[in-house]
Design a protein around this motif. Structure first.
Motif, mmCIF file in Angstrom:
data_model
loop_
_atom_site.group_PDB
_atom_site.id
_atom_site.type_symbol
_atom_site.label_atom_id
_atom_site.label_comp_id
_atom_site.label_asym_id
_atom_site.label_seq_id
_atom_site.Cartn_x
_atom_site.Cartn_y
_atom_site.Cartn_z
ATOM 1 N N UNK A 302 0.881 -1.107 0.183
ATOM 2 C CA UNK A 302 0.093 -0.062 0.144
ATOM 3 C C UNK A 302 0.931 1.335 0.088
ATOM 4 N N UNK A 303 1.847 1.210 1.106
ATOM 5 C CA UNK A 303 2.724 2.458 1.032
ATOM 6 C C UNK A 303 3.488 2.686 -0.486
ATOM 7 N N UNK A 328 -10.897 1.295 -2.686
ATOM 8 C CA UNK A 328 -11.187 0.582 -3.662
ATOM 9 C C UNK A 328 -10.707 -0.625 -3.603
ATOM 10 N N UNK A 329 -9.699 -1.193 -3.119
ATOM 11 C CA UNK A 329 -9.448 -2.866 -2.876
ATOM 12 C C UNK A 329 -10.281 -3.354 -2.303
ATOM 13 N N UNK A 330 -10.833 -3.003 -1.146
ATOM 14 C CA UNK A 330 -12.059 -3.595 -0.201
ATOM 15 C C UNK A 330 -13.104 -4.106 -0.802
ATOM 16 N N UNK A 365 -5.132 -7.749 0.932
ATOM 17 C CA UNK A 365 -6.565 -7.162 -0.059
ATOM 18 C C UNK A 365 -5.902 -7.027 -1.530
ATOM 19 N N UNK A 366 -4.792 -7.582 -2.035
ATOM 20 C CA UNK A 366 -4.390 -7.468 -3.341
ATOM 21 C C UNK A 366 -4.957 -8.884 -4.327
ATOM 22 N N UNK A 367 -4.838 -10.080 -3.490
ATOM 23 C CA UNK A 367 -5.265 -11.137 -4.152
ATOM 24 C C UNK A 367 -6.420 -11.208 -5.034
#
Length: 473
Positions: A302-303, A328-330, A365-367
């Protein structure tokens, strides 16, 4: 029809929902900006269902309030509405207050400050005064759209009202002052409000500019990947293009990263940049974060992502991206990735823990939401990273084929006959070919171009670039 009659008809709609005032504002914003907008439905995930249309879109909530002339605008009520929208399961990217009365500057500042803390863009559209108002300007963008919406959803909208409304808004749309207000609204939305679609537009526009300018490419990425500049002699690597297309199609089912491997000078970055330059203009293609290894600063995805976006296209509000990207990811539901990360030249930053970063991008939350594409040298990947093969796709870029070499030489007004046959195996590497053409006249002054001399000049050129100096010819 006069302005008061126009307002009476417009304000007769119910305030919220797709079939009310809110829905009309959404449609008009799409007409104004050319971007896709969805209603953020408070208290449900309903608004997100429309993302299946093929884009994440930008989400709006429009708070429509009609007040008597003597009524004082209740700022506390508006703040409560903003807070409710911001904390709902489907928070908006843009919150619009549409009122019959004009908000005071202090009220604007209060709403602006509060919306900034939520990472929401705030806009006010009032109808007070005469027809040179933001509401009139917005409605006059698409007179037929307004009339069609009112016919379907306005219970008191008669046939003669439709004709009068159409004529009235058409005349307004030809007014230079109204046109100026429309342009101001468009500029504000596209520059200050960054919903998902607007971010995608800005992000890919920024990368396209780098792919079109050698100067910009060198300044940002410390290498020339300006494959669409007028100076570029890029040869499309058909096998690489096919491999990338195959991976992109399969990503929606296996969600695996792709690593493009090869030796020094095989043209890995160019092949990826050429593919991106073709794809990036397609409507459904997501925003692309092209990250050279020299831009990687942290192991926290995220950073890293928010820092790169901030550097590449800027930030309207402090910590804006740190709020928006996780949100947005969530909530993202689309089949396409939310965005594509390209890590270029892993071997150029050998001390970095690439394996750990990739592992973090495999989980929430990236998968299934973020696609990852990488380039690197084969030996470095196998010796230093050695990621499990069932967790990614891998493809090795070969040197130029005979046809690609002939094509590359033709673009430079040369042919195979211009070179010693001993050099041809080296010239199948795009980097060596470019270096040979670049140094051809200088090298010939000191004798024939030999394999040994070309390898030496390649080493000297790479060293000078690492030191930030111009290679002497």
């Amino acid at each position: 029809m006069d302005y008061n009659k126009f307002l009476d008809i417009i304000w007769s709609q119910k305030p919220s929902g797709e079939d009310g005032f809110e829905g009309l504002i959404r449609k008009l914003l799409e007409q104004l900006t050319g971007q896709k907008f969805f209603l953020s439905l408070s208290g449900s995930q309903g608004g997100r269902d429309t993302a299946s249309e093929g884009t994440a879109g930008s989400y709006i909530a429009a708070e429509c309030k009609r007040y008597r002339p003597s009524t004082k605008l209740p700022i506390d009520d508006l703040l409560a509405k903003l807070c409710r929208a911001a904390t709902s399961p489907c928070p908006p990217d843009i919150w619009i207050v549409v009122t019959t009365k004009r908000l005071g500057e202090q009220d604007h500042r209060i709403l602006q400050d509060r919306s900034n803390k939520f990472g929401i863009s705030y806009f006010s559209i009032d109808s007070e005064g005469d027809e040179i108002s933001r509401l009139a300007a917005l409605c006059s963008i698409a007179p037929e759209l307004v009339c069609d919406h009112l016919r379907k959803n306005g219970s008191n909208f008669k046939d003669n009202d439709a004709e009068d409304m159409l004529n009235y808004l058409t005349v307004l749309n030809n007014n230079d002052v109204i046109t100026s207000v429309q342009q101001q609204l468009k500029t504000m939305l596209l520059n200050d409000a960054v919903g998902y679609d607007i971010w995608a537009l800005k992000q890919n526009k920024w990368l396209t500019a780098c792919l079109n300018s050698k100067k910009s490419s060198l300044a940002v990425f410390a290498q020339d990947i300006a494959v669409r500049s007028t100076e570029s002699k890029i040869v499309t690597r058909q096998k690489a293009k096919q491999a990338l297309d195959k991976w992109w199609t399969s990503w929606q089912t296996d969600f695996k990263p792709l690593i493009i491997l090869g030796e020094e000078g095989d043209g890995k970055s160019w092949a990826v940049a050429d593919w991106l330059a073709e794809k990036i203009g397609q409507p459904s293609f997501p925003p692309v974060l092209f990250i050279s290894s020299n831009l990687v600063s942290t192991l926290e995805p995220i950073d890293l992502v928010t820092d790169v976006i901030r550097k590449q296209i800027g930030e309207v509000i402090e910590n804006y991206w740190n709020i928006r990207i996780p949100r947005w990811l969530k909530s993202y539901l689309d089949a396409n990735p939310l965005f594509l990360i390209v890590f270029d030249g892993l071997n150029e930053y050998p001390k970095f823990n690439w394996k750990l970063l990739l592992s973090k991008l495999e989980v929430e939350p990236f998968a299934g939401r973020v696609a990852v594409l990488m380039t690197g040298r084969t030996l470095f990947w196998e010796k230093r990273i050695n990621f499990q093969e069932d967790r990614l796709n891998k493809w090795i870029l070969p040197p130029y084929s005979q046809d690609e070499l002939e094509n590359a030489l033709c673009k430079r007004e040369l042919s195979i006959k211009d070179f010693d046959t001993k050099l041809l195996p080296l010239l199948t590497k795009p980097r060596y070919l470019d270096l040979t053409v670049k140094l051809k006249d200088s090298l010939l002054k000191h004798g024939d171009i030999t394999v040994e001399r070309l390898i030496y000049e390649d080493w000297r050129d790479r060293m000078s670039r690492k030191l930030g100096k111009q290679s002497p010819l």
